[in-house]
Design an enzyme around this catalytic site. Structure first.
Site, PDB file in Angstrom:
ATOM      1  N   GLY A  48     -48.929 -27.704 -16.147  1.00  9.31           N
ATOM      2  CA  GLY A  48     -48.675 -29.078 -16.513  1.00  9.31           C
ATOM      3  C   GLY A  48     -49.034 -29.474 -17.908  1.00  9.31           C
ATOM      4  N   VAL A 108     -44.660 -24.675 -10.399  1.00 10.19           N
ATOM      5  CA  VAL A 108     -45.873 -24.037  -9.968  1.00 10.19           C
ATOM      6  C   VAL A 108     -45.796 -23.546  -8.378  1.00 10.19           C
ATOM      7  CG1 VAL A 108     -47.368 -25.231 -11.672  1.00 10.19           C
ATOM      8  CG2 VAL A 108     -46.949 -26.349  -9.590  1.00 10.19           C
ATOM      9  N   TYR A 134     -51.742 -36.676  -1.257  1.00  6.98           N
ATOM     10  CA  TYR A 134     -52.662 -36.273  -2.564  1.00  6.98           C
ATOM     11  C   TYR A 134     -53.885 -35.937  -2.099  1.00  6.98           C
ATOM     12  CZ  TYR A 134     -54.059 -37.288  -7.440  1.00  6.98           C
ATOM     13  OH  TYR A 134     -54.200 -36.793  -8.571  1.00  6.98           O
TER      14      TYR A 134
HETATM   15  P1  NAP Z   1     -48.466 -36.455 -15.702  1.00  8.54           P
HETATM   16  O1  NAP Z   1     -48.829 -37.322 -16.864  1.00  8.54           O
HETATM   17  O2  NAP Z   1     -47.589 -36.972 -14.664  1.00  8.54           O
HETATM   18  O3  NAP Z   1     -48.257 -35.106 -15.983  1.00  8.54           O
HETATM   19  C1  NAP Z   1     -47.889 -34.064 -14.914  1.00  8.54           C
HETATM   20  C2  NAP Z   1     -47.647 -32.805 -15.510  1.00  8.54           C
HETATM   21  O4  NAP Z   1     -47.390 -31.726 -14.422  1.00  8.54           O
HETATM   22  C3  NAP Z   1     -46.248 -32.705 -16.364  1.00  8.54           C
HETATM   23  O5  NAP Z   1     -46.458 -31.867 -17.452  1.00  8.54           O
HETATM   24  C4  NAP Z   1     -45.185 -32.130 -15.222  1.00  8.54           C
HETATM   25  O6  NAP Z   1     -44.155 -31.457 -15.857  1.00  8.54           O
HETATM   26  C5  NAP Z   1     -46.188 -30.951 -14.550  1.00  8.54           C
HETATM   27  N1  NAP Z   1     -45.673 -30.844 -13.165  1.00  8.54           N
HETATM   28  C6  NAP Z   1     -45.404 -31.635 -12.127  1.00  8.54           C
HETATM   29  N2  NAP Z   1     -44.737 -30.791 -11.224  1.00  8.54           N
HETATM   30  C7  NAP Z   1     -44.709 -29.811 -11.750  1.00  8.54           C
HETATM   31  C8  NAP Z   1     -44.250 -28.398 -11.021  1.00  8.54           C
HETATM   32  N3  NAP Z   1     -43.812 -28.258  -9.657  1.00  8.54           N
HETATM   33  N4  NAP Z   1     -44.364 -27.228 -11.564  1.00  8.54           N
HETATM   34  C9  NAP Z   1     -44.686 -27.089 -13.025  1.00  8.54           C
HETATM   35  N5  NAP Z   1     -45.145 -28.322 -13.668  1.00  8.54           N
HETATM   36  C10 NAP Z   1     -45.157 -29.759 -12.803  1.00  8.54           C
HETATM   37  O7  NAP Z   1     -49.899 -36.037 -14.779  1.00  8.54           O
HETATM   38  P2  NAP Z   1     -51.388 -36.460 -15.344  1.00  8.54           P
HETATM   39  O8  NAP Z   1     -51.744 -37.848 -15.073  1.00  8.54           O
HETATM   40  O9  NAP Z   1     -51.542 -35.540 -16.527  1.00  8.54           O
HETATM   41  O10 NAP Z   1     -52.061 -35.509 -13.975  1.00  8.54           O
HETATM   42  C11 NAP Z   1     -52.603 -34.138 -14.448  1.00  8.54           C
HETATM   43  C12 NAP Z   1     -53.584 -33.798 -13.232  1.00  8.54           C
HETATM   44  O11 NAP Z   1     -54.575 -34.557 -13.251  1.00  8.54           O
HETATM   45  C13 NAP Z   1     -52.901 -33.773 -11.959  1.00  8.54           C
HETATM   46  O12 NAP Z   1     -53.290 -32.559 -11.100  1.00  8.54           O
HETATM   47  C14 NAP Z   1     -53.328 -35.161 -11.426  1.00  8.54           C
HETATM   48  O13 NAP Z   1     -53.214 -34.937  -9.832  1.00  8.54           O
HETATM   49  C15 NAP Z   1     -54.912 -35.017 -11.857  1.00  8.54           C
HETATM   50  N6  NAP Z   1     -55.178 -36.429 -11.734  1.00  8.54           N
HETATM   51  C16 NAP Z   1     -54.721 -37.439 -12.802  1.00  8.54           C
HETATM   52  C17 NAP Z   1     -55.289 -38.674 -12.734  1.00  8.54           C
HETATM   53  C18 NAP Z   1     -54.835 -39.775 -13.652  1.00  8.54           C
HETATM   54  O14 NAP Z   1     -55.276 -40.994 -13.466  1.00  8.54           O
HETATM   55  N7  NAP Z   1     -53.952 -39.538 -14.329  1.00  8.54           N
HETATM   56  C19 NAP Z   1     -56.506 -39.063 -11.822  1.00  8.54           C
HETATM   57  C20 NAP Z   1     -56.998 -37.796 -11.085  1.00  8.54           C
HETATM   58  C21 NAP Z   1     -56.310 -36.608 -11.017  1.00  8.54           C
HETATM   59  P3  NAP Z   1     -42.780 -32.356 -16.116  1.00  8.54           P
HETATM   60  O15 NAP Z   1     -42.967 -33.506 -16.963  1.00  8.54           O
HETATM   61  O16 NAP Z   1     -41.748 -31.278 -16.402  1.00  8.54           O
HETATM   62  O17 NAP Z   1     -42.403 -32.744 -14.640  1.00  8.54           O
END
Ligand code: NAP
Length: 246
Positions: free
Chosen positions: A11, A63, A154
């Site tokens: 990601g 993934v 989640y």
């Molecule tokens: P994001 O901005 O939505 O980015 C998600 C990333 O994951 C993108 O690169 C997306 O690729 C990739 N992805 C999604 N599904 C995938 C799959 N099946 N195979 C390969 N790649 C995949 O998310 P984020 O906010 O950066 O979150 C990153 C991590 O931190 C996640 O695990 C999330 O649960 C965790 N997290 C986030 C927050 C928050 O507040 N943002 C809080 C707690 C935890 P595409 O663009 O090509 O779909």
């Protein structure tokens, strides 16, 4: 540090994954990252990594697909050398109260978040054990620790990641391989931008620091946990959440 080999970030095209990939690149690590389908964002991340003067490999890879992950790791290693560290950041949300949750949304979130983290760990651990070195950081969430209404799928995926990671830490400690978990709170990315103003305002009230976190603030913790400065830290779950409370 311009180490041989590479660090894998899942990601890595957007959000926290991108911030992690770019920060590690600035520290001299070659980066291999995957994403699901967003090529434009991936190319922007590639550009930022190249500006740091290191090697980069990226490709779309779902993934949740075990065979595709094996292939991604094999291709990345051929392109820029053995995997030395892994950050599992790919993740999705499909929020709904349990009473309304379609089973396919349950399976999609578990498949991407939990199976995806297993698939990537599984693909690199043998190499880490053989070389007797390596570090893994898996991305959880405060929802995996505290729970969150409308996020049963989640929260379950993230709690699963935590259990898997502390067990893996115990399996690998004797090989000099460390496994830790980062649990972010509310971080400004596309994932949280998609929330309604009402939900965002409610979230803000639960954060004692009265602000959302930046992806770079999560990247700082990941960078520390992968570094030698964290050489005696394994099996930990560390919050980066501005003191969030229920
Ligand atoms: P994001 O901005 O939505 O980015 C998600 C990333 O994951 C993108 O690169 C997306 O690729 C990739 N992805 C999604 N599904 C995938 C799959 N099946 N195979 C390969 N790649 C995949 O998310 P984020 O906010 O950066 O979150 C990153 C991590 O931190 C996640 O695990 C999330 O649960 C965790 N997290 C986030 C927050 C928050 O507040 N943002 C809080 C707690 C935890 P595409 O663009 O090509 O779909």
């Amino acid at each position: 540090m311009n180490e041989q080999g590479c660090t894998v970030v899942t990601g890595g095209s957007r959000g926290i994954g991108r911030a992690v990939a770019v920060q590690l690149a600035k520290e001299g690590r070659n980066i291999a990252f995957c994403y699901r389908s967003g090529v434009e964002a991936a190319e922007e991340t590639e550009k930022l990594i190249r500006e740091a003067g290191v090697e980069v490999y990226h490709a779309p890879c779902d993934v949740s697909d075990f065979d595709a992950v094996q292939q991604f790791i094999s291709d990345a290693e051929k392109a820029i050398g053995p995997v030395r560290a892994l950050v599992n950041s790919a993740g999705i949300v499909r929020d709904n109260p349990m009473v309304l949750m379609p089973p396919e949304d349950w399976r999609a979130v578990i498949g991407t978040n939990l199976d995806g983290t297993f698939n990537f760990c599984r693909a690199v651990v043998f190499g880490f054990m053989k070389r007797k070195e390596g570090a893994i950081v898996n991305m959880s969430s405060v929802a995996g620790l505290d729970g969150n209404a409308t996020q049963t799928n989640y929260s379950a995926s993230k709690a699963g990641i935590q259990g898997m990671s502390v067990s893996l830490a115990k399996e690998l400690a004797g090989y000099g391989v460390r496994v830790n978990v980062v649990a972010p709170g509310f971080i400004e990315t596309d994932m949280t931008e998609a929330l309604s103003e009402k939900v965002r305002a409610q979230a803000l009230k639960s954060i004692p620091m009265r602000r959302y976190g930046g992806a770079d603030e999560v990247a700082d913790l990941v960078s520390f946990l992968l570094s030698d400065k964290a050489g005696y830290i394994t099996g930990e779950i560390i919050r980066v959440d501005g003191g969030v409370v229920l």
